[in-house]
Write a protein that holds these residues in place. Structure first.
Motif, PDB file in Angstrom:
ATOM      1  N   GLU A  72      84.681  57.057 -69.425  1.00 24.19           N
ATOM      2  CA  GLU A  72      85.318  58.367 -69.203  1.00 24.19           C
ATOM      3  C   GLU A  72      84.669  59.441 -70.072  1.00 24.19           C
ATOM      4  OE1 GLU A  72      89.507  56.051 -68.440  1.00 24.19           O
ATOM      5  OE2 GLU A  72      89.343  57.306 -70.233  1.00 24.19           O
ATOM      6  N   LEU A  73      84.359  59.061 -71.300  1.00 25.67           N
ATOM      7  CA  LEU A  73      83.727  60.025 -72.214  1.00 25.67           C
ATOM      8  C   LEU A  73      82.298  60.325 -71.777  1.00 25.67           C
ATOM      9  CD1 LEU A  73      85.193  58.577 -75.447  1.00 25.67           C
ATOM     10  CD2 LEU A  73      85.196  61.015 -74.910  1.00 25.67           C
ATOM     11  N   SER A  74      81.609  59.272 -71.368  1.00 28.08           N
ATOM     12  CA  SER A  74      80.228  59.435 -70.945  1.00 28.08           C
ATOM     13  C   SER A  74      80.162  60.358 -69.722  1.00 28.08           C
ATOM     14  CB  SER A  74      79.666  58.058 -70.635  1.00 28.08           C
ATOM     15  OG  SER A  74      78.465  58.166 -69.982  1.00 28.08           O
ATOM     16  N   ALA A  75      81.122  60.202 -68.805  1.00 25.64           N
ATOM     17  CA  ALA A  75      81.149  61.039 -67.601  1.00 25.64           C
ATOM     18  C   ALA A  75      81.314  62.515 -67.958  1.00 25.64           C
ATOM     19  CB  ALA A  75      82.283  60.591 -66.694  1.00 25.64           C
ATOM     20  N   ARG A  76      81.837  62.788 -69.154  1.00 23.89           N
ATOM     21  CA  ARG A  76      82.001  64.188 -69.598  1.00 23.89           C
ATOM     22  C   ARG A  76      80.900  64.586 -70.571  1.00 23.89           C
ATOM     23  NH1 ARG A  76      86.123  61.676 -67.707  1.00 23.89           N
ATOM     24  NH2 ARG A  76      87.607  62.866 -66.469  1.00 23.89           N
ATOM     25  N   ASP A  77      79.827  63.811 -70.528  1.00 23.10           N
ATOM     26  CA  ASP A  77      78.595  64.134 -71.253  1.00 23.10           C
ATOM     27  C   ASP A  77      78.668  63.962 -72.769  1.00 23.10           C
ATOM     28  OD1 ASP A  77      76.005  64.595 -70.738  1.00 23.10           O
ATOM     29  OD2 ASP A  77      76.110  66.767 -71.041  1.00 23.10           O
ATOM     30  N   ALA A  78      79.702  63.277 -73.264  1.00 20.41           N
ATOM     31  CA  ALA A  78      79.742  63.025 -74.713  1.00 20.41           C
ATOM     32  C   ALA A  78      78.559  62.127 -75.085  1.00 20.41           C
ATOM     33  CB  ALA A  78      81.052  62.333 -75.083  1.00 20.41           C
ATOM     34  N   THR A  79      78.042  62.320 -76.296  1.00 15.85           N
ATOM     35  CA  THR A  79      76.947  61.460 -76.763  1.00 15.85           C
ATOM     36  C   THR A  79      77.562  60.178 -77.339  1.00 15.85           C
ATOM     37  OG1 THR A  79      75.576  63.361 -77.230  1.00 15.85           O
ATOM     38  CG2 THR A  79      75.025  61.333 -78.403  1.00 15.85           C
ATOM     39  N   ILE A  80      77.122  59.049 -76.792  1.00 19.46           N
ATOM     40  CA  ILE A  80      77.772  57.781 -77.142  1.00 19.46           C
ATOM     41  C   ILE A  80      76.835  56.896 -77.967  1.00 19.46           C
ATOM     42  CG2 ILE A  80      78.900  55.685 -76.223  1.00 19.46           C
ATOM     43  CD1 ILE A  80      80.260  58.109 -75.048  1.00 19.46           C
ATOM     44  N   CYS A  81      77.351  56.447 -79.091  1.00 20.82           N
ATOM     45  CA  CYS A  81      76.667  55.384 -79.845  1.00 20.82           C
ATOM     46  C   CYS A  81      77.576  54.162 -79.752  1.00 20.82           C
ATOM     47  CB  CYS A  81      76.460  55.812 -81.287  1.00 20.82           C
ATOM     48  SG  CYS A  81      75.821  54.484 -82.314  1.00 20.82           S
ATOM     49  N   ALA A  82      77.145  53.179 -78.999  1.00 18.79           N
ATOM     50  CA  ALA A  82      77.995  51.996 -78.797  1.00 18.79           C
ATOM     51  C   ALA A  82      77.592  50.886 -79.762  1.00 18.79           C
ATOM     52  CB  ALA A  82      77.858  51.508 -77.362  1.00 18.79           C
ATOM     53  N   ILE A  83      78.608  50.240 -80.325  1.00 16.19           N
ATOM     54  CA  ILE A  83      78.366  49.082 -81.204  1.00 16.19           C
ATOM     55  C   ILE A  83      79.019  47.889 -80.519  1.00 16.19           C
ATOM     56  CG2 ILE A  83      78.687  48.134 -83.522  1.00 16.19           C
ATOM     57  CD1 ILE A  83      79.162  51.030 -84.493  1.00 16.19           C
ATOM     58  N   SER A  84      78.214  46.936 -80.106  1.00 22.44           N
ATOM     59  CA  SER A  84      78.752  45.838 -79.295  1.00 22.44           C
ATOM     60  C   SER A  84      77.759  44.687 -79.231  1.00 22.44           C
ATOM     61  CB  SER A  84      79.015  46.352 -77.874  1.00 22.44           C
ATOM     62  OG  SER A  84      79.541  45.312 -77.078  1.00 22.44           O
ATOM     63  N   PRO A  85      78.267  43.473 -79.031  1.00 17.94           N
ATOM     64  CA  PRO A  85      77.303  42.391 -78.766  1.00 17.94           C
ATOM     65  C   PRO A  85      76.793  42.428 -77.317  1.00 17.94           C
ATOM     66  CG  PRO A  85      79.543  41.505 -78.933  1.00 17.94           C
ATOM     67  CD  PRO A  85      79.648  42.978 -79.162  1.00 17.94           C
ATOM     68  N   LEU A  86      77.501  43.173 -76.446  1.00 17.89           N
ATOM     69  CA  LEU A  86      77.117  43.213 -75.029  1.00 17.89           C
ATOM     70  C   LEU A  86      76.386  44.508 -74.716  1.00 17.89           C
ATOM     71  CD1 LEU A  86      80.505  41.996 -73.465  1.00 17.89           C
ATOM     72  CD2 LEU A  86      78.461  40.651 -73.993  1.00 17.89           C
ATOM     73  N   PRO A  87      75.203  44.436 -74.108  1.00 17.31           N
ATOM     74  CA  PRO A  87      74.460  45.654 -73.772  1.00 17.31           C
ATOM     75  C   PRO A  87      75.314  46.597 -72.941  1.00 17.31           C
ATOM     76  CG  PRO A  87      73.177  43.699 -73.294  1.00 17.31           C
ATOM     77  CD  PRO A  87      74.544  43.230 -73.663  1.00 17.31           C
TER      78      PRO A  87
END
Ligand code: F6R
Length: 602
Positions: free
Chosen positions: A532-547
């Protein structure tokens, strides 16, 4: 964190030991002591509090001629900071100093007591000196007795032992706690870090785990499991400031790297295969307790919030958490079946202390989780569990948070065990996960380099949102707090599912979202929140074991077996990110503006 010094040689020993201990003051301590053997003369001095007290006690003493000597600054972990508990510990004719924790000390102590030996202190260390004398009295040579002693010890130790049975020898051993040997022109030094020997020794050997031996007439005999070995000395670096930080740029950085090790110490003797053992809590401590209330401030409040999920999920006990400064003025309703827990790194935070006093006035049983023994909060509580993180110098708390959270996790399991509300397979699963956490806390070069690289993209913008669900929500709060403390950038922690109820209005490319996306906890839910955030163009830094394809930046974590293991690994990532952003912005990482390490005013 305790400090060790040792010296064997012809120079005046008292001054060498006191100067050395002074160089270790930065590690924190609550008592100190020295012991010297010269010929057949044995001298021992101990004092509680600052080194000046020890200086005062030793003012009429100076050593003469060749001799052996050991000294120690103690940070209480087993037993109160008293003179009897201060090192060096005395047997009938030997002295010992020790850093670390002897995990099986209770079993050893019992065995020695059954042999008729009486103990003067409450420490785990005292077992070492009595074991040594037991073997020596039974006919072993001093070195054999030392070897046999070391073989019996489980846990972490760096230890030095001197004895009238071998008055020209220092025995040493290292396993899990740091120790080094310094070499001067005609003498040999020992220390738990470089600083005491800078300016005195020219060369150094850093002992490896499992190494032990003795020094006699300036000759070091070094052994490991395969017998006597040779070793290569290296030149000693002479930068004290650098040495105090063990070569790291900042105390905060050093403390982030230390987390893996101190977590081991936090668990030592408490997390056993068959369950959790907390000697601090007397039998029946939880009888009549049906609820838990926790009060704390700042980072400690975040560890409390994390634990509320664990107490309810694992121990099935109601738990609520309050910010201490809010609790004090809300006229709270308190019932006597509630255990009141305070959490504090320093043990001196005014709001937390006052909240504790209020709860006590209302007749509640109290427990504190604290890093500093004998602090006001520990003294005021019915009982305390120490986090064993060692002194934390960086104003932004890191290892204190990690160890508090670990103690609370242990406590949740302990309550479950006591109340019979946790089943055996779950307990086993949790304990297995606990034992994995030190690995998840190791900072690899690749991870640090990645966060250094990535940090340059996050030096501006109109704000950061750290988002997570469940226990990753308090971690998001903590990640945001770390960042704002040392970068001075605006950051908020938010429950991921709550973004669409307002904050998503802020979303644009200048809104940075740090998304905690564990595999083991509501992955699909958080994924859709981030989408939802990405769809509104927020810059995302994801931390996760899953790509995660929609991330602008991605930090891939390694562990995905248990939520708490993921929690601790992600915690390190957020700490390093804050650190690297702060460094790039040229801020004072260890002493950020407007902040103090201990907040003793309301
Ligand atoms: C943040 C930080 C503070 C403390 C808070 C409570 O990095 O260190 O938020 O956590 O001031 O301090 P203690 O734990 O000493 O009661």
């Amino acid at each position: 964190m305790c400090g060790i010094v040792g010296y064997i040689g012809p120079k005046e020993k008292k001054e060498i030991l006191l100067e050395g201990l002074q160089e270790l003051e930065y590690r924190g301590y609550d008592s100190a002591g020295i012991a010297v053997i010269e010929g057949d003369k044995l001298h021992n001095f101990k004092a509680v509090g600052k080194l000046e007290n020890l200086r005062e006690k030793t003012k009429n003493y100076a050593s003469e001629g060749f001799g052996v000597s050991i000294g120690h600054t103690r940070w209480a972990t087993h037993g109160k900071p008293t003179e009897l508990n201060a090192h060096p510990h005395l047997g009938a004719y030997s002295y010992v100093v020790h850093n670390g924790i002897i995990e099986n000390y209770q079993e050893l102590k019992k065995e020695l007591q059954e042999d008729g030996i009486s103990f003067l202190s409450q420490t785990d260390t005292e077992t070492i000196v009595h074991l040594f004398e037991k073997y020596h009295n039974a006919g072993a040579t001093p070195f054999e007795a030392f070897q046999k002693t070391i073989e019996r010890l489980e846990g972490a130790y760096a230890t030095l032992l001197i004895s009238e049975a071998a008055p020209e020898t220092i025995f040493f051993a290292k396993n899990g706690s740091p120790m080094l040997i310094g070499f001067g022109a005609e003498d040999v030094y020992f220390a738990s870090s470089d600083t005491p020997i800078i300016g005195k020794a020219n060369e150094v050997y850093y002992l490896e785990d499992g190494e032990y031996g003795y020094v006699e007439n300036s000759t070091v005999h070094l052994f490991d499991a395969n017998g006597e070995k040779t070793f290569v000395k290296q030149p000693l670096i002479a930068d004290k400031a650098m040495a105090q930080k063990d070569g790291y740029r900042f105390f905060m950085e050093k403390e982030i790297y230390e987390q893996s090790r101190v977590m081991g110490e936090t668990m030592m003797g408490r997390v056993l295969e068959e369950g959790i053992v907390l000697d601090e809590l007397e039998e029946g401590f939880f009888d009549g307790i049906n609820a838990i209330k926790i009060c704390a401030c700042g980072t400690s409040y975040h560890s409390a919030l994390t634990s509320a999920y664990l107490f309810e999920r694992l121990a099935k006990v109601r738990c609520d958490v309050e910010i201490a400064s809010e609790f004090r003025y809300k006229e709270p309703l308190l019932t006597k079946d509630t255990l009141f827990i305070t959490i504090s790194q320093s043990g001196e935070t005014a709001d937390t202390l006052e909240a504790l006093k209020m709860a006590k006035r209302a007749g509640l049983k109290s427990l504190s989780i604290c890093n500093v023994d004998n602090s006001s909060i520990v003294r005021e509580s019915d009982t305390a569990i120490l986090t064993r993180a060692g002194i934390e110098k960086g104003v932004a708390s890191t290892k204190a948070f990690a160890t508090q959270t670990m103690v609370l996790w242990m406590l949740a399991l302990y309550v479950g065990q006591q109340k019979g509300t946790i089943d055996q397979p779950t307990l086993k699963q949790e304990i297995d996960a606990m034992l994995h956490t030190p690995k998840a806390l190791v900072v690899t070069d690749a991870l640090h380099a990645k966060l250094h690289r990535l940090s340059k993209r996050y030096l501006h913008g109109h704000g950061f949102f750290f988002i997570g669900r469940d226990i990753f929500y308090p971690l998001a709060l903590e990640g945001a707090l770390k960042l704002k403390e040392i970068s001075y950038l605006h950051a908020e922690g938010y429950p991921a599912g709550e973004m669409k109820h307002g904050p998503i209005a802020l979303a644009d490319s200048e809104l940075f979202t740090i998304a905690l996306m564990p595999k083991t906890m509501h992955y699909d839910k958080i994924k859709s929140n981030v989408e939802e955030l990405s769809a509104r163009d927020a810059t995302i830094c994801a931390i996760s074991p899953l790509p995660f394809d929609l991330a602008d930046d991605f930090v891939q974590t390694t562990y995905s077996s248990h939520p708490m293991v993921e929690f601790f690994e992600m915690m390190v990532v957020t700490q390093l990110l804050a650190l690297e952003i702060s460094v790039r912005l040229g801020n004072d990482v260890d002493m950020p503006r407007n902040l103090a390490k201990s907040v003793t005013v309301e």
